[in-house]
Enzyme design. Structure first.
Site, PDB file in Angstrom:
ATOM      1  N   HIS A 212     -36.404  23.860 -31.192  1.00  0.00           N
ATOM      2  CA  HIS A 212     -34.978  23.541 -31.271  1.00  0.00           C
ATOM      3  C   HIS A 212     -34.567  23.250 -32.716  1.00  0.00           C
ATOM      4  CE1 HIS A 212     -31.164  21.511 -30.040  1.00  0.00           C
ATOM      5  NE2 HIS A 212     -31.447  20.740 -31.074  1.00  0.00           N
ATOM      6  N   GLU A 213     -35.356  22.424 -33.401  1.00  0.00           N
ATOM      7  CA  GLU A 213     -34.982  22.041 -34.764  1.00  0.00           C
ATOM      8  C   GLU A 213     -35.112  23.207 -35.739  1.00  0.00           C
ATOM      9  OE1 GLU A 213     -33.487  19.258 -35.675  1.00  0.00           O
ATOM     10  OE2 GLU A 213     -33.512  18.741 -33.560  1.00  0.00           O
TER      11      GLU A 213
ATOM     12  N   GLU B 289     -25.632  22.707 -31.320  1.00  0.00           N
ATOM     13  CA  GLU B 289     -26.762  22.188 -30.555  1.00  0.00           C
ATOM     14  C   GLU B 289     -27.124  23.127 -29.402  1.00  0.00           C
ATOM     15  OE1 GLU B 289     -28.723  19.876 -31.222  1.00  0.00           O
ATOM     16  OE2 GLU B 289     -27.678  18.840 -32.849  1.00  0.00           O
TER      17      GLU B 289
ATOM     18  N   HIS C  41     -32.150  25.445 -35.659  1.00  0.00           N
ATOM     19  CA  HIS C  41     -31.017  25.017 -36.490  1.00  0.00           C
ATOM     20  C   HIS C  41     -31.109  25.653 -37.876  1.00  0.00           C
ATOM     21  CE1 HIS C  41     -28.806  22.167 -34.093  1.00  0.00           C
ATOM     22  NE2 HIS C  41     -29.854  21.398 -33.866  1.00  0.00           N
TER      23      HIS C  41
END
Length: 266
Positions: free
Chosen positions: A137-138, A199, A141
């Site tokens: 997920h990070e 997100e 980004h």
């Protein structure tokens, strides 16, 4: 009136020329700062994080963070190469660290691949696959250039049409000033806060990257359920700007068939 029209025209041009496309989702995003500038700012902010933090001395946990990070890095690089996006990784200097801070249920990845996990989130990730949900997920980004987008959005809000001169003229003072604020450079590091759309996009991309790295994306559902419960300590800061729990899990379930294709195709 002419000045007003000129300013409006400049702002429209800024929004027109200052755009890029997010890999996988195809979403158009505002991009007024070069990747190289954002990566340089991110490296500076990351160095400050490490200076102000203590790295974990737990060899097994540290090795796990590096292993998961490297597997997701490999998946990202394969995906970008297969789809003609390798140039977007130019300047990346991947790094994966575990920071000793049991109070922070958090993790982050900055433009350029600089990634950190706080020990406080490990009881919630539980295992390597759960950690892959967080790091996927990070890192998503960073790949989606969300930090560039956030800095660009604030430039547009603060400077409007006046920012066009800085962009076209190659002057990065405005971007640096905003980045110093959003990253907290020089004032104690405050990591970027992303919007709910960003997100959700990171959730989608993160599922694909972890699946390509060999981690079952279905683990993401149980992880986010635990994360929503706060690991028994209330709502984590990690969720402060994220979609609601029900919305997140619903979106993850919607994207699961796509992610499973990547997982099964390994």
């Amino acid at each position: 009136m002419n000045k007003l029209k000129s300013a409006m025209l400049a702002f429209i041009v800024l929004l027109t020329v200052g755009c890029s496309t997010v890999p996988i989702t195809g979403r158009r995003q505002l991009s007024l700062v070069s990747d190289q500038e954002v990566i340089a700012m991110s490296f500076q902010a990351y160095d400050e994080v490490l200076k102000q933090s203590k790295l974990s001395t737990n060899a097994a946990q540290t090795a796990m963070v590096k292993r998961v990070g490297q597997r997701i890095q490999g998946a990202v690089e394969r995906y970008m190469a297969q789809n003609g996006y390798s140039a977007q990784l130019e300047g990346y200097q991947w790094e994966f660290n575990l920071i000793q801070d049991d109070k922070q249920q958090n993790a982050f990845a900055m433009a350029g691949g600089k990634t950190a996990v706080y020990t406080g989130i490990l009881p919630i990730t539980k295992d390597e696959a759960g950690l892959a949900v967080v790091m996927g997920h990070e890192i998503a980004h960073a790949i989606a250039k969300h930090s560039n987008e956030r800095i660009s959005q604030q430039m547009a809000q603060q400077y409007g049409g006046a920012a066009l001169g800085a962009v076209v003229g190659g002057r990065s003072g405005a971007a640096q000033e905003i980045a110093n604020t959003v990253y907290g450079i020089g004032t104690g590091v405050g990591l970027l806060k992303y919007g709910r759309d960003q997100e959700s996009e990171a959730d989608q991309l993160g599922l694909i990257f972890m699946a390509m790295a060999g981690y079952n994306p279905e683990v993401a559902i149980s992880f986010w359920q635990r994360m929503a419960a706060g690991g028994g300590s209330g709502t984590p800061e990690f969720l402060s700007t994220h979609p609601s729990n029900d919305t997140r899990i619903s979106n993850i379930q919607k994207h699961m068939p796509e992610a499973k294709k990547y997982y099964n195709a390994r």
